[in-house]
Design an enzyme around this catalytic site. Structure first.
Site, mmCIF file in Angstrom:
data_model
loop_
_atom_site.group_PDB
_atom_site.id
_atom_site.type_symbol
_atom_site.label_atom_id
_atom_site.label_comp_id
_atom_site.label_asym_id
_atom_site.label_seq_id
_atom_site.Cartn_x
_atom_site.Cartn_y
_atom_site.Cartn_z
ATOM 1 C CE1 TYR B 33 21.749 -17.509 8.696
ATOM 2 C CE2 TYR B 33 20.168 -19.298 8.514
ATOM 3 C CZ TYR B 33 21.449 -18.804 8.348
ATOM 4 O OH TYR B 33 22.424 -19.624 7.840
ATOM 5 N NE ARG B 52 22.894 -21.189 15.957
ATOM 6 C CZ ARG B 52 22.954 -22.209 15.116
ATOM 7 N NH1 ARG B 52 24.054 -22.931 15.011
ATOM 8 N NH2 ARG B 52 21.911 -22.528 14.380
ATOM 9 N NE ARG B 101 22.490 1.642 1.376
ATOM 10 C CZ ARG B 101 23.775 2.009 1.287
ATOM 11 N NH1 ARG B 101 24.098 3.290 1.350
ATOM 12 N NH2 ARG B 101 24.721 1.117 1.131
ATOM 13 C CG HIS B 103 27.403 2.162 5.948
ATOM 14 N ND1 HIS B 103 26.959 2.960 4.910
ATOM 15 C CD2 HIS B 103 28.089 1.145 5.348
ATOM 16 C CE1 HIS B 103 27.364 2.448 3.755
ATOM 17 N NE2 HIS B 103 28.055 1.355 3.987
ATOM 18 C CE LYS B 147 21.630 -20.552 11.499
ATOM 19 N NZ LYS B 147 22.509 -21.340 10.617
ATOM 20 C CD GLU B 180 31.173 -22.969 9.372
ATOM 21 O OE1 GLU B 180 30.364 -23.542 10.117
ATOM 22 O OE2 GLU B 180 31.426 -21.739 9.441
ATOM 23 C CG LEU B 205 26.832 -21.282 13.123
ATOM 24 C CD1 LEU B 205 26.690 -19.823 13.546
ATOM 25 C CD2 LEU B 205 25.671 -21.703 12.244
#
Lengths: 287, 287
Positions: B33, B52, B101, B103, B147, B180, B205
């Site tokens: 995101y 990014r 579903r 993995h 991210k 962070e 990040l």
């Protein structure tokens, strides 16, 4: 026939099973899940799974979406509506619900519940097939005892296994010791004949199948020890196998391309697989 | 007015913005995101965020849902339809899409794209407010440079801060060094007057605001060093602050209840906040 999913109070066709984009499961992986095997129309170790679900929710301070009694009714209804009379699985997921995006817990949000079903080939046929594993560094977060949907590292690990032509990846901690697989627990029978699987602390998920196999071993007088083992110890082992809700007890034939024992399913693995297959058949309506 | 969200090709009222329960973002946190600030109707550092985003997608081998040009059109349209003429933010999320579903990566799934908008109080007013932080162990996975939406540890950390009456939690690695915050980068001005923020590797990040502030400092001839710092060093610092897309440059007044300097916003923090505020105002249409 149409697959039916349960989503937040409604039974809907699987294709229409949707959640809001601000469900915290979608934006924050703020939720937990369980997979329960269905064998011959019966749920396997349902109470073990629901106990663990409640523990995961408690650790994350997510309110249960309903009572266990009500949840069992929903699960039973999903089994029935999907006519899971033979083998398959129930997937259930609980998240902290829908709220405007903000990291901290929302003041007012109802936990979200999704329950889906899937038919699978008969477990009896799949059980005996051996598989290969690779080993990779365990890069996950430190609370692997919580069965959360924060599964991105597991996804990457499983894909890494697949890219290498293997079925599963065993994750290895900073001390060179195997934690577990991306979707299964890891076991060996050492060169000395000792049955070993890692003890359940925050480093691994306490597998329901893992626990069932430990109890079956105990009942049969088979000794075991719960402790970490190294990759080297695993490669020198007589036997190795995986346990998991839908993988059952699965022999490991190669680790990083190196044969385990003679490269065939081992005798103790076979015994435990047979005990577990019998265990699955004796599941009834739980109290 | 009705908020409008973009979801997989359609602009829909926010309340109807939904994704399938088998979107891999919901079941595996298999997605990434970005949050982009909107100031006076203009996107702040749009290209930095989109660079990014592309890097995060590449690291996870998720196909971009569309070209950057098309994505910028969608973002612009979401800004327009939500009449974000003043201050607010754009949230955009890309996942590996919908698939049964499993993995491992699906053979055929289209990446999913969701873009939402939110109005915020004027950034000018919020910028100067100081906040308190606590310190907690960093229990996250090892790829914090991506991210991803695998944010459960960040959620728990932010809630821990809130429970302690603080705004943010600084996460601390095994060597006692701050990595962070749960949603911001951490900075100090040491007792010796050195401006310090951790270097960007896999432990943190690489914040877009962090990078903008570094460039502004460089442009103004303010020296800095990118290196880890300990909690003790932070508590002995003259100044401390956070940077982030919507927190901007925010003074830290207390760490674990202990005043930083004289417990008020520091002068260098104030300067950098002013430079960043000016930077936000000079955003235009990018090429």
């Amino acid at each position: 026939m149409t697959r039916i999913a349960y989503v937040n109070g409604r039974y809907v066709p699987h294709g229409q099973a949707a959640v809001h984009v601000e469900d915290r499961g979608y934006q924050f992986s703020d939720g937990v899940y369980e997979v329960i095997a269905v064998h011959r129309g019966r749920l396997v170790d349902e109470h073990g799974h629901l106990d663990r679900l409640e523990r995961s929710l408690g650790e994350l301070r997510i309110a249960p979406p309903m009572t266990r009694r009500a949840l069992r009714v929903v699960i039973g209804e999903v089994v029935r509506r999907n006519r899971l009379g033979h083998d398959g699985m129930i997937y259930l997921q609980v998240t902290r619900g829908v709220a405007p995006r903000d990291h901290a817990f929302p003041d007012a949000a109802d936990s979200a519940l999704v329950v889906t079903a899937r038919r699978l080939p008969p477990f009896d046929a799949a059980a005996a097939t051996g598989v290969d594993v690779i080993t990779i560094p365990d890069i996950r977060w430190e609370r692997r005892d919580i069965k959360s949907i924060s599964l991105l590292p597991n996804v990457l690990g499983k894909q890494q296994a697949q890219d290498a032509g293997a079925y599963e990846a065993w994750m290895v901690d900073g001390e060179g010791q195997v934690t577990e697989g991306t979707l299964s627990n890891a076991w060996i029978v050492t060169a000395e004949g000792e049955l070993v699987t890692r003890h359940a602390d925050r480093a691994i998920l306490s597998g329901i199948t893992r626990r069932a196999v430990l109890e079956l071993a105990r009942g049969e007088g088979i000794g075991f020890v719960e402790r970490p083992f190294t990759v080297d110890e695993a490669k020198a082992a007589r036997e190795a196998f995986l346990t998991g809700t839908t993988v059952l007890v699965k022999p490991v034939l190669h680790i990083d391309g190196q044969a385990v024992g003679d490269g065939r399913a081992g005798p103790l693995t076979g015994k435990l697989a047979a005990f577990y297959a019998a265990h699955m058949k004796t599941q009834g309506e739980s109290p």
